[in-house]
Design a protein around this motif. Structure first.
Motif, PDB file in Angstrom:
ATOM      1  N   CYS A   1       0.837  -1.204   0.000  1.00 25.97           N
ATOM      2  CA  CYS A   1       0.000   0.000   0.000  1.00 25.97           C
ATOM      3  C   CYS A   1       0.875   1.258   0.000  1.00 25.97           C
ATOM      4  O   CYS A   1       1.664   1.466   0.928  1.00 25.97           O
ATOM      5  CB  CYS A   1      -0.904   0.000   1.226  1.00 25.97           C
TER       6      CYS A   1
ATOM      7  N   LEU B   1      -7.222  -0.926  -6.449  1.00 26.48           N
ATOM      8  CA  LEU B   1      -7.003  -2.299  -6.936  1.00 26.48           C
ATOM      9  C   LEU B   1      -5.910  -2.914  -6.064  1.00 26.48           C
ATOM     10  O   LEU B   1      -4.753  -2.538  -6.163  1.00 26.48           O
ATOM     11  CB  LEU B   1      -6.594  -2.289  -8.409  1.00 26.48           C
ATOM     12  N   LYS B   2      -6.293  -3.826  -5.196  1.00 28.28           N
ATOM     13  CA  LYS B   2      -5.378  -4.447  -4.243  1.00 28.28           C
ATOM     14  C   LYS B   2      -4.446  -5.425  -4.937  1.00 28.28           C
ATOM     15  O   LYS B   2      -4.818  -6.060  -5.924  1.00 28.28           O
ATOM     16  CB  LYS B   2      -6.158  -5.195  -3.152  1.00 28.28           C
ATOM     17  N   VAL B   3      -3.242  -5.546  -4.409  1.00 30.85           N
ATOM     18  CA  VAL B   3      -2.278  -6.536  -4.895  1.00 30.85           C
ATOM     19  C   VAL B   3      -2.685  -7.888  -4.331  1.00 30.85           C
ATOM     20  O   VAL B   3      -3.017  -8.022  -3.160  1.00 30.85           O
ATOM     21  CB  VAL B   3      -0.849  -6.174  -4.423  1.00 30.85           C
ATOM     22  N   LYS B   4      -2.671  -8.900  -5.178  1.00 30.89           N
ATOM     23  CA  LYS B   4      -3.074 -10.238  -4.718  1.00 30.89           C
ATOM     24  C   LYS B   4      -1.877 -11.112  -4.535  1.00 30.89           C
ATOM     25  O   LYS B   4      -0.872 -11.033  -5.092  1.00 30.89           O
ATOM     26  CB  LYS B   4      -4.027 -10.861  -5.711  1.00 30.89           C
TER      27      LYS B   4
END
Length: 148
Positions: free
Chosen positions: A12, A145-148
């Motif tokens: 983040c 858009l979150k990192v997976k």
């Protein structure tokens, strides 16, 4: 108290930014640097911060590439702290925080400092996030858009 976990591996950008500049003293040092403060003693006088805390925050800001040390501009033996390009790019962060404070932390008519455009002498316009086409964006019009 256990040591704080560093956020330099956090995906983040807000967490990483807060880790470097998110404490009171670091942000106020950056604010003062924008106002032209360069020397340790001047930062200390302006902020009223303890020497050990100021030393720690200046070191962290130098290590983080926000400030750099250089010889004094007046030719004396002093060292000065100068904003790097990375530090200069924090201007929008400082302005956004300033404008939020102006909107929410002062009573109507209460006096406070103003940030003005040197060319016109007028206060700068309110900053707001905009879309690529210039449309003003509200928080609910954006998504992380979150990192997976």
């Amino acid at each position: 108290m256990p040591p704080r976990k560093p956020m330099n591996k956090e995906p983040c950008p807000v967490a990483r930014g807060v880790d470097l500049i998110g404490d009171r003293w670091s942000l106020l040092i950056v604010r003062d640097a924008f106002d032209g403060t360069r020397r340790f003693g001047d930062f200390q006088r302006s902020l009223g911060v303890a020497r050990n805390i100021l030393t720690d925050r200046l070191r962290k800001l130098v290590e983080g590439g926000i400030l750099e040390m250089q010889g004094a501009s007046d030719g004396t033996a002093y060292q000065e702290y100068v904003l790097t390009a990375k530090g200069q790019s924090l201007f929008t962060v400082v302005v956004a925080l300033r404008q939020w404070g102006e909107q929410h932390l002062f009573e109507n008519g209460e006096r406070h400092s103003l940030l003005i455009d040197k060319r016109s002498g007028k206060p700068i316009a309110f900053m707001t996030p905009t879309a690529q086409d210039g449309t003003v964006l509200a928080p609910d019009a954006t998504e992380v858009l979150k990192v997976k």
